[in-house]
Design a protein around this motif. Structure first.
Motif, short mmCIF file in Angstrom:
data_model
loop_
_atom_site.label_atom_id
_atom_site.label_comp_id
_atom_site.label_asym_id
_atom_site.label_seq_id
_atom_site.Cartn_x
_atom_site.Cartn_y
_atom_site.Cartn_z
N CYS A 150 0.86 -1.14 -0.12
CA CYS A 150 -0.05 -0.12 -0.11
C CYS A 150 0.86 1.27 0.16
O CYS A 150 2.05 1.11 0.31
CB CYS A 150 -0.76 0.12 1.22
N PRO A 151 0.43 2.53 -0.26
CA PRO A 151 0.95 3.54 -0.23
C PRO A 151 2.00 3.98 0.90
O PRO A 151 3.20 4.34 0.74
CB PRO A 151 0.40 4.69 -0.50
N VAL A 152 1.39 3.61 2.14
CA VAL A 152 1.87 3.86 3.34
C VAL A 152 3.15 2.92 3.39
O VAL A 152 4.19 3.27 3.71
CB VAL A 152 0.94 3.78 4.56
N GLN B 197 4.96 1.34 1.13
CA GLN B 197 5.70 1.93 0.29
C GLN B 197 6.66 2.82 0.41
O GLN B 197 7.88 2.96 0.52
CB GLN B 197 5.26 2.07 -1.22
N ASP B 198 6.07 3.93 1.24
CA ASP B 198 6.72 5.14 1.51
C ASP B 198 7.64 4.69 2.84
O ASP B 198 8.60 5.45 2.81
CB ASP B 198 5.66 6.21 1.96
N ARG C 49 10.83 3.18 1.59
CA ARG C 49 11.58 4.40 0.96
C ARG C 49 12.46 5.22 2.01
O ARG C 49 13.75 5.58 1.64
CB ARG C 49 10.55 5.02 0.03
N THR D 217 -8.10 1.41 0.85
CA THR D 217 -6.80 1.31 0.51
C THR D 217 -6.34 -0.06 0.05
O THR D 217 -5.70 0.17 -0.85
CB THR D 217 -5.87 1.48 1.96
N THR D 218 -6.97 -1.26 0.36
CA THR D 218 -6.49 -2.48 0.00
C THR D 218 -7.49 -3.32 -0.64
O THR D 218 -7.10 -4.20 -1.24
CB THR D 218 -6.24 -3.22 1.21
N THR E 181 -1.96 0.79 6.87
CA THR E 181 -2.65 1.66 5.97
C THR E 181 -2.78 3.13 6.39
O THR E 181 -3.17 3.99 5.68
CB THR E 181 -4.09 0.98 5.84
N PRO F 259 -1.79 6.69 7.02
CA PRO F 259 -0.85 7.62 6.98
C PRO F 259 -0.88 8.99 7.99
O PRO F 259 -0.10 9.96 7.69
CB PRO F 259 -1.27 8.16 5.70
#
Length: 279
Positions: free
Chosen positions: A21-23, A25-26, A29, A222-223, A260, A262
């Motif tokens: 999910c975007p969170v 992945q961030d 990173r 989110t998912t 999930t 943020p």
């Protein structure tokens, strides 16, 4: 009174090992990781208690100087563990404490029953250490001048304990320094803001609230997975924030964030955050 957040994430941590999910992945990173929900509390800075013991507890203890052993060979400032739920992400870390010479654990009757029968963690642990298993009553006094009050806030059983009786499954804890009067409320699993809970937090210096989800539909948005925050026993942040306005003298912060979620800002804790530090 000292309050240190050892882990600020819900079960699975962030990033979760199998989530893109975007969170998550961030987090991969940036390296801004969250380990699973555990808090350490001390009234005098010498005798420390854990509120829950998640799967990441070994790494969390090693990263917290206040919990380092010594001066005796197996001497430790850790006096015991208070369990607020029987969920795996709050109890599996007990097995990592099996090397203790002795270990005190406090749990409600329902939580104790689950960890005795449905998932026999208690007898397993007793095979390795001198285990003192105590009832987490509505009021108890701990070493270091800690006065503890307990409030049942939820009756949601863990999945593995579906057949275990009881209704005191989820607890909020209020810990007060008997010398200074400073008080802290731990409620990282909160299904609803009731009148009883509103009275429970009144006058506290700081409250660590359930920050699992930002909104009720976050997980599905989110998912794509089914399930609302409320159905999982968590009051979303957007619904708890209005209640905090009734307590202007209390600082509210959020922990136990799902991978999930943020959420960020001054009212969201991170691993290593110290609460009540400026009060």
């Amino acid at each position: 009174m000292r309050v240190r957040v050892l882990g600020s994430a819900a079960g699975g941590g962030s990033p979760q090992w199998n989530c893109a999910c975007p969170v998550c992945q961030d987090a991969r990173r940036t390296g801004r990781h969250r380990s699973q929900d555990t808090v350490a509390v001390s009234g005098d800075g010498t005798a420390w208690y854990l509120l829950n013991a998640g799967p990441d507890i070994r790494t969390q203890i090693l990263g917290t100087p206040e919990l380092a052993p010594g001066p005796g060979l197996r001497e430790t400032p850790l006096r015991g563990v208070l369990l607020t739920t029987a969920e795996l992400d709050h109890t599996l870390g007990l097995l990592s404490l099996r090397e203790a010479v002795r270990l005190s654990v406090y749990a409600t009757p329902a939580v104790s029953a689950a960890l005795e029968t449905a998932f026999p963690l208690r007898p397993m642990l007793a095979s390795y250490t001198e285990l003192h298993w105590n009832e987490l009553t509505d009021h108890l006094v701990l070493d270091g001048g800690l006065d503890v009050r307990r409030l049942t806030v939820g009756a949601k059983r863990p999945r593995y304990a579906a057949g275990v009786a009881g209704d005191d499954w989820v607890s909020a804890l209020r810990l007060t320094d008997t010398r200074t009067g400073a008080s802290f409320v731990h409620a990282t699993c909160l299904p609803a803001w009731t009148a009883a809970f509103d009275g429970f937090v009144a006058g506290a210096g700081e409250v660590l609230l359930d920050g699992t989800f930002g909104t009720d539909d976050e997980l599905t948005r989110t998912t794509g997975r089914p399930g609302s925050a409320r159905s999982m026993g968590h009051l979303p942040i957007v619904e708890s924030r209005p209640h905090t306005a009734r307590h202007p003298g209390t600082r509210f912060r959020y922990g136990h964030l799902n991978n999930t979620n943020p959420a960020a800002g001054d009212d969201v804790v991170a691993d290593g955050s110290e609460l009540l530090a400026d009060r």
